[in-house]
Every structure is written in structure tokens, then in C-alpha cells.
Design an enzyme around this catalytic site. Structure first.
Site, PDB file in Angstrom:
ATOM      1  N   ARG A  93       0.774  -1.315  -0.020  1.00 36.54           N
ATOM      2  CA  ARG A  93       0.045   0.044  -0.110  1.00 36.54           C
ATOM      3  C   ARG A  93       0.911   1.180   0.032  1.00 36.54           C
ATOM      4  NH1 ARG A  93      -2.430   2.761   4.814  1.00 36.54           N
ATOM      5  NH2 ARG A  93      -3.670   4.707   3.814  1.00 36.54           N
ATOM      6  N   HIS A 137      -2.640  10.944   0.897  1.00 32.76           N
ATOM      7  CA  HIS A 137      -1.909  10.661   2.190  1.00 32.76           C
ATOM      8  C   HIS A 137      -1.463  11.861   2.446  1.00 32.76           C
ATOM      9  CE1 HIS A 137      -0.838   7.215   4.938  1.00 32.76           C
ATOM     10  NE2 HIS A 137      -0.250   8.368   5.479  1.00 32.76           N
ATOM     11  N   GLU A 182      -7.258   8.410   6.708  1.00 32.68           N
ATOM     12  CA  GLU A 182      -7.267   9.122   7.841  1.00 32.68           C
ATOM     13  C   GLU A 182      -7.963  10.678   7.629  1.00 32.68           C
ATOM     14  OE1 GLU A 182      -4.129   8.566  10.558  1.00 32.68           O
ATOM     15  OE2 GLU A 182      -4.285   6.615  10.712  1.00 32.68           O
ATOM     16  N   ASN A 308      -7.134   1.861  10.010  1.00 37.66           N
ATOM     17  CA  ASN A 308      -5.675   2.138  10.648  1.00 37.66           C
ATOM     18  C   ASN A 308      -6.061   1.906  12.214  1.00 37.66           C
ATOM     19  OD1 ASN A 308      -4.790   2.488   8.138  1.00 37.66           O
ATOM     20  ND2 ASN A 308      -4.163   4.663   8.573  1.00 37.66           N
ATOM     21  N   TYR A 310      -4.052   1.632  16.130  1.00 35.78           N
ATOM     22  CA  TYR A 310      -2.747   1.669  16.828  1.00 35.78           C
ATOM     23  C   TYR A 310      -3.092   1.695  18.360  1.00 35.78           C
ATOM     24  CZ  TYR A 310      -0.487   3.251  12.610  1.00 35.78           C
ATOM     25  OH  TYR A 310       0.183   3.329  11.391  1.00 35.78           O
TER      26      TYR A 310
HETATM   27  C1  FCB Z   1      -0.976   7.153  10.875  1.00 33.65           C
HETATM   28  C2  FCB Z   1      -0.495   7.571   9.477  1.00 33.65           C
HETATM   29  C3  FCB Z   1       0.921   7.177   9.028  1.00 33.65           C
HETATM   30  C4  FCB Z   1       1.885   6.992  10.268  1.00 33.65           C
HETATM   31  C5  FCB Z   1       1.130   6.173  11.248  1.00 33.65           C
HETATM   32  C6  FCB Z   1       2.230   6.052  12.403  1.00 33.65           C
HETATM   33  O1  FCB Z   1      -1.755   7.894  11.303  1.00 33.65           O
HETATM   34  O2  FCB Z   1      -1.552   7.254   8.412  1.00 33.65           O
HETATM   35  O3  FCB Z   1       1.203   7.974   8.022  1.00 33.65           O
HETATM   36  O4  FCB Z   1       2.335   8.086  10.485  1.00 33.65           O
HETATM   37  O5  FCB Z   1      -0.058   7.019  11.630  1.00 33.65           O
END
Ligand code: FCB
Length: 463
Positions: A93, A137, A182, A308, A310
Site C-alpha cells: 500500500r 495521504h 485518515e 488503521n 494503533y
Molecule cells: C498514521 C498515518 C501514517 C503514520 C502512522 C504512524 O496515522 O496514517 O502515515 O504516520 O500513523
């Protein structure tokens, strides 16, 4: 005698304790984005993006670093494809830099910019790696920002032309298209908090930007489908489970508001639920930027949701006793594992969101388009034994596997990131890569996690 073949629940127990097998066609990938890796910021006719401008502004980025060179991927893409091949990636990607295609955002096309992505796509396909393109992006052409950027509705129209042009040229070869990465972060960090380009701090700009990002998405979905036969079109949002700090009503309501603001603000309009009314009311948002027909456009059905993931957020109400429900984020609970970004490691949140997107939102297919972690890698350790990253990924893959067991249509998983890169306002201080990059020499070295990932991909299972 092997009793497990006769007693179903034992078979299940065995599979839980032995290994976690993924479907054979599961798409294992890694992700990057243009500004974070390409460099070549002013080559071959490329125009300026808001990140070029922002990063050159003293004090905007840690140690005043910029993406001028980054991983020099623009020149080293062949080597990078070879590395992907050695990991055994099934998919990659990456994002297209809009100002390489239209240096001024609209108008005159720059064929050299398109050529770069044609070479990249062809290189990937001949290495048997499926390209997943993200059209946006975060690197908006600066000239569009000069005309107001995302808070200006015309930017959404310009995006449609750009999406049309790229998909006309690459649509015969690229099947997977992600309109935006995002959009919440674009609107929030870019136009309200000011930590990202263009660095503005204006609530109304944030709201307008978010709406126009969604509109640009909705307008371009049919165009992508038209230009790319058999295309699968989606969008990538970042999701955070929101945990109330206590079971007190005020904290729970604050958490619900935060979920509305942080997650459902962009998600609900995409599935024809409109903007969350309790958030509009609580924050007293003017919604005068919505024009007739916009919400229908935004709710154009998509083929997949990109997620996404985290971390999570813990939220309390600002003043429980006086019923001030303003959401206040709390630091991770003491004793929890955190990454170098300060983000709590919370793998079960991945499961929570995958199941929510499936059973509450009914998306027909889901990809984890980013997940990964920054840890301080030691370059003197010649093998780069990044055991924490392996542990992080393993725990998250296990949650993805659990989600598959309960019927989540999870089709693939992209590790963030293929290689260490420019981590926005943190510059080069946060390393997320499977591949270590020495930013002075541009030498690349596979970390232990890349070797580990290769084995997971090859065997299709976690053991
Ligand atoms: C996300 C972004 C990516 C990277 C990661 C750690 O929010 O999409 O570009 O910075 O975090």
C-alpha cells in the site's frame, strides 16, 4: 487415539493453543506514504505540497527535519521492491503524491509524475505484489491550500479531477483504490490543532475540511469504478476504542461523545447515518456547509473499509458532579505497555473495532490498512533484534485471527511500515519500519521483525 478429532471443542482448543491459521488468500502487506518515503521533493516537475511548505517552516518539525530526501524511494524504488519480495509481501500500500501529477493541483498535468507511478506499479506487478493505491495521504498541492485548502469546497472538485486522471492511467493495472487516508487527522491535526500541515487552528475550518474530504471521497468512488474495471474502492479511517474512565454516568457519556467525535464523525456519514447529532448539539457546531445532496454523495456504497489501528483512548468527563461532559483524555493506565509514541499497546481494540465494523456497520470487506509500532531500534546491533515490534505485531495478528473466527470479512493486513520513514511532526525520530533505514547512507537492513513476518506470510499462520 487422537481424541481431538472426535470431540469438536477439543479440536477448537487445540487450534487455539497450537497455531492460528489464516486463509490462504489472506493479503499480507506493508504500507508507506509518498511524503514519508519518496524524497525528490522538487524533481521532475513536481509542485510543492503543504508538507513541503510546512516542514520548511522553522520549528514545525522535530529538529527542523523535512521530507526533502526521506528514504529516497523515488530513486531507490527498485531496491525497495526487491526488499518487499524478500519479505514475501503479497501486497504493498503506497500513496500517490498529488503535486507530482498536477503540480498546481489542477490544470496542467505533469506526465513525468505519472510515469514514476507507472514504473512502480509495473515493477510491483512483475514481482507479484498487488498494488493498493491511496490517492491522498496528506500532501495537498500548496497552490490549492493557497486558495483555501480543504475548507474550500473547490478542493474537493479538484480532487475528483486528480482521481480521474490517475485512475485513467493506472486503472487497467491497479485493482485496489483507497481515496483518503485518515481524513479525521487531516481535518483535526491540520486545521484545528495545527500540528500537521497547513498548521491552522480554527474549528470551523476543521469542520468544513472534514466535510469536503468526505464529499471528495463520495464524488470520486463512481469515477474510480468507471476507470478501473473490477476496482475495489474504499477509504481508510483511523479508529480508536474509547474506554470510559469509570462506570459513572458522566464518564460514560463523555466517552460516548468522544467516540462520536473521534470515530463516528466520519464513519456514520459514510453509511448514510449522517453526522452524530449528539456531537453537533454538545459542541454547538454550525453545519451550514452541508448542501442538498451532499449526504447522499458521501454515503455512496464502498467495497471495503480500510482501518488503521494503533491504540485506544481513556476518557473522563471534565466535571462529573456538575455534569460537564466535555471529554478529557487520560494517560494510559499505569503499568500498561506503551510504544515509543507513548501509545498504549491495546491489541484487543483491534478485535473490538473489526467486529463493530462488521456487525454494527455491515461493511462487506475490511482491510487493516495500517498497524505497527515505533520502538527505539539499535543500529549497532547488526541484526536489529526488534523483539518488541514482533511481540506487538504478533499480539495484533492474533486479534485479527480471532476476528476471522467470528465471521469478520477481514481480507488483508498491512503493517505500518515497510521501512523507517519521516514520521510527520516527529521527523525521523520514530522508527516504525520492518526495514531499518540509515538516513545518512540510505542503507536498508531487514530487522528481525521482517524475517519473522516473512515466516508468518510463508506459513500463513502464527505459531
Ligand atoms: C498514521 C498515518 C501514517 C503514520 C502512522 C504512524 O496515522 O496514517 O502515515 O504516520 O500513523
Amino acid at each position: 487415539m487422537d481424541t481431538s478429532t472426535q470431540i469438536p471443542y477439543l479440536t477448537r482448543l487445540n487450534s487455539l493453543t497450537r497455531d492460528m491459521q489464516f486463509p490462504p488468500d489472506f493479503v499480507w502487506g506493508a504500507a508507506t506514504s509518498a511524503y514519508q518515503i519518496e524524497g525528490a521533493w522538487n524533481e521532475d516537475g513536481k509542485g510543492l505540497s503543504i508538507w513541503d511548505t510546512f516542514s520548511h517552516h522553522p520549528g514545525a518539525i522535530r529538529d527542523n527535519q523535512t521530507g526533502d530526501i526521506a528514504c529516497d524511494h523515488y530513486h531507490r524504488w527498485q531496491e525497495d521492491i526487491s526488499l518487499m519480495k524478500s519479505i514475501g509481501l503479497k501486497a504493498y500500500r503506497f500513496s500517490v503524491a498529488w503535486p507530482r501529477i498536477f503540480p498546481q493541483g489542477t490544470g496542467k498535468l505533469n506526465p513525468q509524475g505519472l510515469d514514476f507511478y507507472q514504473r512502480l506499479v509495473d515493477g510491483l506487478l512483475s514481482a507479484d505484489i498487488e498494488p493498493f493505491i491511496t490517492l491522498y495521504h496528506w500532501d495537498l498541492p500548496q497552490s490549492l491550500q493557497d486558495q483555501g485548502g480543504w475548507p474550500n469546497r473547490d478542493t474537493a472538485k479538484a480532487f475528483v479531477q486528480y482521481a480521474d486522471q490517475v485512475s485513467r492511467v493506472l486503472g487497467d493495472r491497479v485493482k485496489y483504490w483507497i481515496t483518503f487516508n485518515e481524513p479525521f487527522i487531516v481535518a483535526w491535526l491540520g486545521y484545528l490543532i495545527g500540528e500537521h500541515a497547513p498548521g491552522h487552528k480554527d474549528r470551523d475550518e476543521m469542520l468544513r475540511a472534514a466535510h469536503h474530504l468526505l464529499l471528495a471521497h463520495g464524488w470520486s468512488v463512481p469515477i474510480l469504478r468507471q476507470n478501473a474495471p473490477h476496482a475495489q474502492v474504499g477509504i481508510t479511517l483511523d479508529f480508536y476504542p474509547v474506554t470510559p474512565a469509570s462506570s459513572h454516568f458522566a464518564d460514560r457519556y463523555a466517552a460516548w461523545l468522544q467516540d462520536g467525535y473521534r470515530n463516528r464523525w466520519l464513519l456514520d456519514p459514510l453509511v448514510a447515518r449522517g453526522y452524530p447529532p449528539e456531537v453537533i448539539q454538545f459542541f454547538n457546531y454550525p453545519m451550514d456547509f452541508i448542501q442538498p445532496g451532499d449526504l447522499e454523495v458521501i454515503a455512496t456504497p464502498i467495497d471495503f473499509m480500510g482501518m488503521n489501528y494503533y491504540s485506544r483512548q481513556i476518557i473522563r468527563a471534565r466535571d462529573r458532579e456538575n455534569e460537564d461532559f466535555t471529554p478529557i483524555p487520560l494517560p494510559p493506565p499505569s503499568g500498561s505497555e506503551i510504544t515509543e509514541m507513548g501509545w498504549e499497546v491495546y491489541p484487543q481494540g483491534l478485535f473490538e473495532w473489526l467486529t463493530r465494523l462488521t456487525y454494527e456497520y455491515r461493511f462487506p470487506a475490511i482491510y487493516v490498512t495500517e498497524n505497527g509500532a515505533a520502538y527505539p531500534d539499535n543500529p549497532d546491533d547488526c541484526r536489529i533484534e526488534d523483539t518488541q515490534r514482533i511481540h506487538y505485531l504478533r499480539e495484533h495478528f492474533a486479534q485479527a485471527w480471532r476476528a476471522l473466527q467470528v465471521g469478520v470479512p477481514l481480507k488483508g493486513y498491512f503493517v505500518w511500515s515497510l521501512m523507517d520513514n519521516f514520521e510527520w511532526s516527529h521527523g525521523y525520530t520514530k522508527r516504525f519500519g520492518l526495514i531499518y533505514v540509515d538516513f545518512k547512507t540510505q542503507e536498508r537492513r531487514m530487522k528481525r521483525s521482517a524475517h519473522w513476518y516473512r515466516q508468518v506470510i510463508a506459513s500463513g499462520k502464527l505459531d
